[in-house]
Design a protein around this motif. Structure first.
Motif, mmCIF file in Angstrom:
data_model
loop_
_atom_site.group_PDB
_atom_site.id
_atom_site.type_symbol
_atom_site.label_atom_id
_atom_site.label_comp_id
_atom_site.label_asym_id
_atom_site.label_seq_id
_atom_site.Cartn_x
_atom_site.Cartn_y
_atom_site.Cartn_z
ATOM 1 N N GLU A 78 -9.205 15.234 -21.768
ATOM 2 C CA GLU A 78 -10.403 14.405 -21.972
ATOM 3 C C GLU A 78 -11.123 14.765 -23.269
ATOM 4 N N GLU B 155 -8.895 13.666 -26.340
ATOM 5 C CA GLU B 155 -9.051 12.220 -26.529
ATOM 6 C C GLU B 155 -10.404 11.881 -27.149
ATOM 7 N N MET B 156 -11.464 12.579 -26.701
ATOM 8 C CA MET B 156 -12.799 12.324 -27.237
ATOM 9 C C MET B 156 -12.866 12.703 -28.711
ATOM 10 N N CYS B 157 -12.281 13.850 -29.050
ATOM 11 C CA CYS B 157 -12.235 14.268 -30.460
ATOM 12 C C CYS B 157 -11.568 13.195 -31.306
ATOM 13 N N ASN B 158 -10.404 12.760 -30.868
ATOM 14 C CA ASN B 158 -9.634 11.796 -31.643
ATOM 15 C C ASN B 158 -10.329 10.430 -31.714
ATOM 16 N N LYS B 159 -11.009 10.042 -30.649
ATOM 17 C CA LYS B 159 -11.710 8.757 -30.621
ATOM 18 C C LYS B 159 -12.838 8.703 -31.639
ATOM 19 N N TYR B 160 -13.474 9.864 -31.861
ATOM 20 C CA TYR B 160 -14.626 9.900 -32.753
ATOM 21 C C TYR B 160 -14.317 10.595 -34.082
ATOM 22 N N LYS C 94 -18.962 12.891 -30.684
ATOM 23 C CA LYS C 94 -19.417 11.717 -29.933
ATOM 24 C C LYS C 94 -20.921 11.493 -30.127
#
Length: 309
Positions: free
Chosen positions: A219, A222-227, A269
Motif C-alpha cells: 500500500e 503504491e502510494m509513493c509511486n502514485k504521487y 500524498k
C-alpha cells in the motif's frame, strides 16, 4: 522508566514464541510514532540507531529523544546501536549510555570476526551492556550496509555454535535469506527455515536476530509511486514467514524500510493534495501517524508481542 537491556525481553520472547520489534529511528516524529504504537499495544520495544542516523541527527539528540520516550511512555525500551562497524563506535555508544550494541564483523574472516566481537563483548559486559554479533552476510543496501548478492552468505549452524561460545555474545544476527532495503527478492520470497531450525537446535534457548525483515508493504509502495515516486518492483519478506520465524528462536526482528516507505508515501500524498501547505507540523504529523499505524500492525500481526508488558 530508565532504559533497559534486552536480556529479560529476549528470555520471555523465546519462551513465548514471539519477537521484539527493533525499529530504526532518525528523528522525533519517527520515535513518537513507534512509541505511541507500542504504548497502546503494551509491547516491549527496541529503538535502534544506525551509523547513518548518528551522522544525520547527532548522537546526543537521538539519545535524549529516546530517553524522553522512555520517560513519557513508561515502556521498557532498549537503546541499541545497529551495525556498529568497529570497536570504537561500539565503545562510544556504550560510554554514551546505550544499553545494547551490535558489532557487525560479518565482513571479516571468521577468526577476525570472533576476535573483534569478543573485544566488544568484554568491554560491554563490564559495563552492564549487552551485545549482538553477526555471522553470515545479508545482501542489499541500507545506510552504510552495502552487500551484493555474490558476497552474501548464509549462516553455517556449526560456526554459529562456535561463534557464540567463543565470543560470549548475548544474541546473534543470522542470515537465512532476508536482505536490506526495499528490493529483497527478485523471484519468489524464500527463507531457509531448515537452516534456522538447525541453528535453534544447536543453540537451544539462545536469542537469534533477523535483519532486513521489512515486508515492504504494497500500500505504501503504491502510494509513493502514485504521487511521483519511482520504486518499481519493490518486494519484502511475507509477514507469515516472519511470524513463523518468531516461533523458531528469532527474538528480535529489525524493521526500517517499512517505516521509511510509510513516511515518504504519506508526505508525498499530503503535499500533492495540499500544495499551499507549508507548516511542517501538518505533514510531519501525518508521517508520525503513518509510522504509528505500521508499528501497531507489526506488533499485532508479525511480532506477536502485543500485551507482553
Amino acid at each position: 522508566m530508565p532504559l533497559v537491556t534486552s536480556k529479560e525481553m529476549f528470555k520471555k520472547a523465546y519462551e513465548g514464541g514471539y519477537a521484539i520489534g527493533a525499529f530504526n529511528v532518525n528523528n522525533m516524529e519517527i520515535i513518537q510514532g513507534i512509541v505511541e504504537a507500542a504504548k497502546e499495544e503494551r509491547a516491549p520495544l527496541i529503538l535502534q540507531v544506525s551509523a547513518g542516523a548518528r551522522k544525520y541527527a547527532k548522537p546526543v539528540y537521538l539519545k535524549k529523544l529516546v530517553e524522553a520516550a522512555a520517560e513519557d511512555s513508561g515502556l521498557p525500551i532498549v537503546l541499541h546501536l545497529d551495525h556498529g562497524e568497529d570497536f570504537e563506535i561500539c565503545k562510544a555508544c556504550i560510554d554514551d549510555g546505550f544499553t545494547s550494541v551490535m558489532i557487525d564483523g560479518s565482513r571479516l574472516p571468521f577468526e577476525e570476526n570472533i576476535a573483534l566481537t569478543k573485544r566488544v563483548v568484554e568491554y560491554a559486559h563490564e559495563r552492564g551492556v549487552v551485545v549482538e554479533g553477526e555471522l553470515g552476510r545479508l545482501a542489499g543496501v541500507e545506510d552504510n550496509v552495502k552487500v551484493n548478492e555474490r558476497e552474501a552468505t548464509f549462516t553455517d549452524p556449526d560456526q554459529a555454535v562456535e561463534f557464540v561460545e567463543r565470543t560470549g555474545v548475548d544474541s546473534l544476527a543470522i542470515a537465512i535469506g532476508t536482505s536490506h532495503g526495499a528490493y529483497k527478492f527478485k523471484g519468489e520470497p524464500y527463507l531457509d527455515f531448515e537452516r534456522l531450525k538447525k541453528i535453534t537446535e544447536k543453540l537451544p534457548g539462545f536469542p537469534l536476530v533477523l535483519h532486513g525483515a521489512s515486508s515492504v508493504l504494497p500500500e505504501y509502495v503504491e502510494m509513493c509511486n502514485k504521487y511521483g515516486g519511482d520504486i518499481p518492483g519493490a518486494k519484502g519478506v511475507p509477514e507469515e514467514m516472519l511470524r513463523k520465524a518468531a516461533t523458531m528462536g528469532i527474538c528480535k526482528i529489525n524493521i526500517d524500510t517499512d517505516l521509511r516507505l510509510a513516511v515518504t508515501a504519506v508526505l508525498r500524498k499530503y503535499l500533492a493534495e495540499n500544495p499551499a501547505e507549508f507548516d511542517p507540523r501538518k505533514y510531519l504529523g501525518e508521517a508520525r501517524n503513518a509510522v504509528k499505524k505500521v508499528v501497531q500492525h507489526k506488533i499485532r500481526n508479525v511480532l506477536g508481542c502485543s500485551g507482553k508488558i
